[in-house]
Design a protein around this motif. Structure first.
Motif, short mmCIF file in Angstrom:
data_model
loop_
_atom_site.label_atom_id
_atom_site.label_comp_id
_atom_site.label_asym_id
_atom_site.label_seq_id
_atom_site.Cartn_x
_atom_site.Cartn_y
_atom_site.Cartn_z
N PHE A 340 4.72 2.96 -2.27
CA PHE A 340 3.77 2.05 -1.66
C PHE A 340 2.48 1.91 -2.46
N ALA A 341 2.33 2.68 -3.56
CA ALA A 341 1.13 2.60 -4.39
C ALA A 341 1.52 2.78 -5.85
N ILE A 350 -2.33 -0.68 -3.84
CA ILE A 350 -1.62 -0.23 -2.65
C ILE A 350 -1.01 -1.44 -1.95
N SER A 351 0.26 -1.34 -1.60
CA SER A 351 0.96 -2.48 -1.00
C SER A 351 0.52 -2.70 0.45
N ASP A 352 0.81 -3.87 0.97
CA ASP A 352 0.47 -4.21 2.35
C ASP A 352 1.25 -3.37 3.35
N SER A 353 2.29 -2.66 2.90
CA SER A 353 3.07 -1.81 3.81
C SER A 353 2.33 -0.53 4.18
N ALA A 354 1.17 -0.28 3.53
CA ALA A 354 0.38 0.93 3.81
C ALA A 354 -1.06 0.55 4.13
N PRO A 355 -1.31 -0.12 5.26
CA PRO A 355 -2.67 -0.59 5.57
C PRO A 355 -3.67 0.51 5.86
N GLY A 370 -7.19 1.70 2.76
CA GLY A 370 -6.57 0.42 3.03
C GLY A 370 -5.73 -0.11 1.90
N ALA A 371 -5.02 -1.23 2.18
CA ALA A 371 -4.20 -1.89 1.16
C ALA A 371 -5.08 -2.62 0.16
N GLY A 372 -4.47 -3.02 -0.98
CA GLY A 372 -5.21 -3.75 -2.00
C GLY A 372 -5.43 -2.92 -3.24
N SER A 373 -6.40 -3.31 -4.03
CA SER A 373 -6.65 -2.69 -5.33
C SER A 373 -7.99 -1.98 -5.32
N CYS A 374 -8.05 -0.80 -5.96
CA CYS A 374 -9.33 -0.11 -6.13
C CYS A 374 -9.47 0.34 -7.57
N VAL A 383 -2.46 9.63 -3.16
CA VAL A 383 -2.53 8.54 -2.20
C VAL A 383 -1.64 8.88 -1.01
N SER A 384 -2.22 8.85 0.20
CA SER A 384 -1.46 9.09 1.43
C SER A 384 -1.39 7.80 2.23
N ASN A 385 -0.20 7.49 2.77
CA ASN A 385 -0.11 6.32 3.64
C ASN A 385 -0.52 6.64 5.07
#
Length: 396
Positions: A340-341, A350-355, A370-374, A383-385
């Protein structure tokens, strides 16, 4: 699936250091400020309350006062057949029942004296108090040694009492709260969700209920306070009668009321008897996650960041009261296959599947939610979902 322990990779990565706290001692007042991922924290220690005891007086989150000993106590008093003594309680003849004999302070182990200032990770204050039966002209009841270890957004409290005269303690509150709560969370008790406190007078959690309860969490408009009672010493409930309370909430006609961890209930003490307890106060402007409030079909959890001895820790409270603590990502077992990342050049996606996903650097510091790019500096990350899956990622 192959598992990797991240500790084996830390030696090859560069370590990021957290910003040091600022500590100032001026005219018998010690002030502490720290920038954290969950708000700017400012804590003031001074002599206060009716008994003029040296303890934490004001706590602020982002310049808003969220805890104050101006009118009552955070560290509780003793009740006996002769009345209350210690904390903010005067005698029946309106005289002091306790006094501070001395206090010392260090920053990262170095003494802080006079009008001075320092920067560091850990402020430690040791206070010696005397508590008297009825008033200062009466018999000494006990010597109280309070140690406050301040780091990040937390105060770790360690208390010791050595009793001087035999007596039955009808009630002793150890860690209690002067936080202006409008909502209350009690994981591990019969209360399975946030409690709105408006109109509520009393809440009692009895030892006979056998709750798996260690931490109460309070919320107000300006942030949160969590007060964790460790299960060592009096925290194990051994000095509480079977028909006594482990926790109680009381509204005394104020707008918010007050929460209490009970440490002793109908307990006889003798001369030379020594007790200890241990608690952790933490303040933050928002939690890492809270599925008690936003139930998503998964078992409810409340997760927040605290600091212990200068190090960030992630504390997770389940609906059953189970508490887990992760002190830095070197303690985390991670999945080796990305799901998911993903890591790119200078960033993590991070994909939208891990908001609810959280990204941590190798010190355990939370850097993104949250989802998106950092954007990330080169190095190793976890990274934890927040739903039981964890990944390791190397950013170049």
């Amino acid at each position: 699936m192959k598992k990797l322990i991240i500790a084996s990779l830390i030696a090859a990565a560069s370590v990021f250091s957290a910003e040091a706290a600022r500590v100032t001692s001026y005219h018998e007042t010690i002030s502490y400020t720290a920038e954290t991922d969950y708000g700017e924290i400012a804590i003031q220690f001074k002599k206060c309350m009716a008994n003029n005891l040296f303890t934490f007086y004001n706590v602020k989150i982002n310049d808003k006062v969220v805890n104050s000993s101006q009118y009552s106590d955070n560290i509780g008093p003793f009740a006996t057949s002769g009345g209350w003594m210690g904390g903010n309680h005067m005698s029946n003849s309106n005289k002091q029942t306790a006094r501070t004999l001395s206090y010392t302070a260090t920053v990262d182990g170095k003494p802080l004296t006079g009008n001075n200032s320092a920067e560091g990770d850990v402020l430690e204050i040791r206070v010696e108090n005397e508590i008297f039966y009825q008033d200062l002209s009466g018999k000494k009841f006990c010597t109280e040694i309070m140690t406050y270890r301040v780091s990040g957004n937390s105060i770790e409290v360690m208390a010791q009492h050595e009793f001087e005269i035999p007596m039955t303690v009808s009630l002793y509150y150890g860690a209690q709260s002067m936080f202006p709560a409008t909502e209350l969370l009690l994981p591990g008790t019969r209360y399975k969700n946030w409690i709105k406190l408006q109109g509520i007078s009393n809440i009692d959690i009895m030892k006979s209920e056998k709750p798996n309860f260690s931490t109460f969490v309070e919320r107000c408009a300006d942030g949160y306070q969590a007060v964790r009672k460790y299960d060592d010493g009096l925290g194990n409930g051994s000095c509480i009668a079977d028909n006594g309370e482990l926790y109680l909430f009381r509204n005394y006609g104020s707008a918010t009321g007050k929460s209490y961890h009970v440490m002793m209930w109908n307990q006889k003490v003798d001369k030379g008897y020594v007790t200890n307890w241990h608690a952790l106060y933490t303040w933050f402007d928002k939690p890492i996650s809270d599925s008690f409030r936003r139930y998503d079909g998964q078992p409810a959890k409340f997760v927040y960041q605290a600091y212990v001895n200068g190090k960030p820790v992630e504390i997770s409270l389940g609906i059953d009261g189970k508490l887990t603590e992760t002190a830095g990502i070197d303690d985390i077992t991670v999945d080796s296959e990305p799901t998911f990342a993903y890591a790119g050049d200078g960033r993590i996606v991070i994909s939208d599947s891990a908001p609810l996903a959280c990204v941590y650097d190798i010190t355990g510091k939370l850097i993104h939610q949250g989802a998106g790019s950092c954007d990330c500096r080169p190095g190793l990350y976890v990274v934890s979902n927040m739903r039981g899956r964890t990944q390791k990622l190397l950013v170049r």
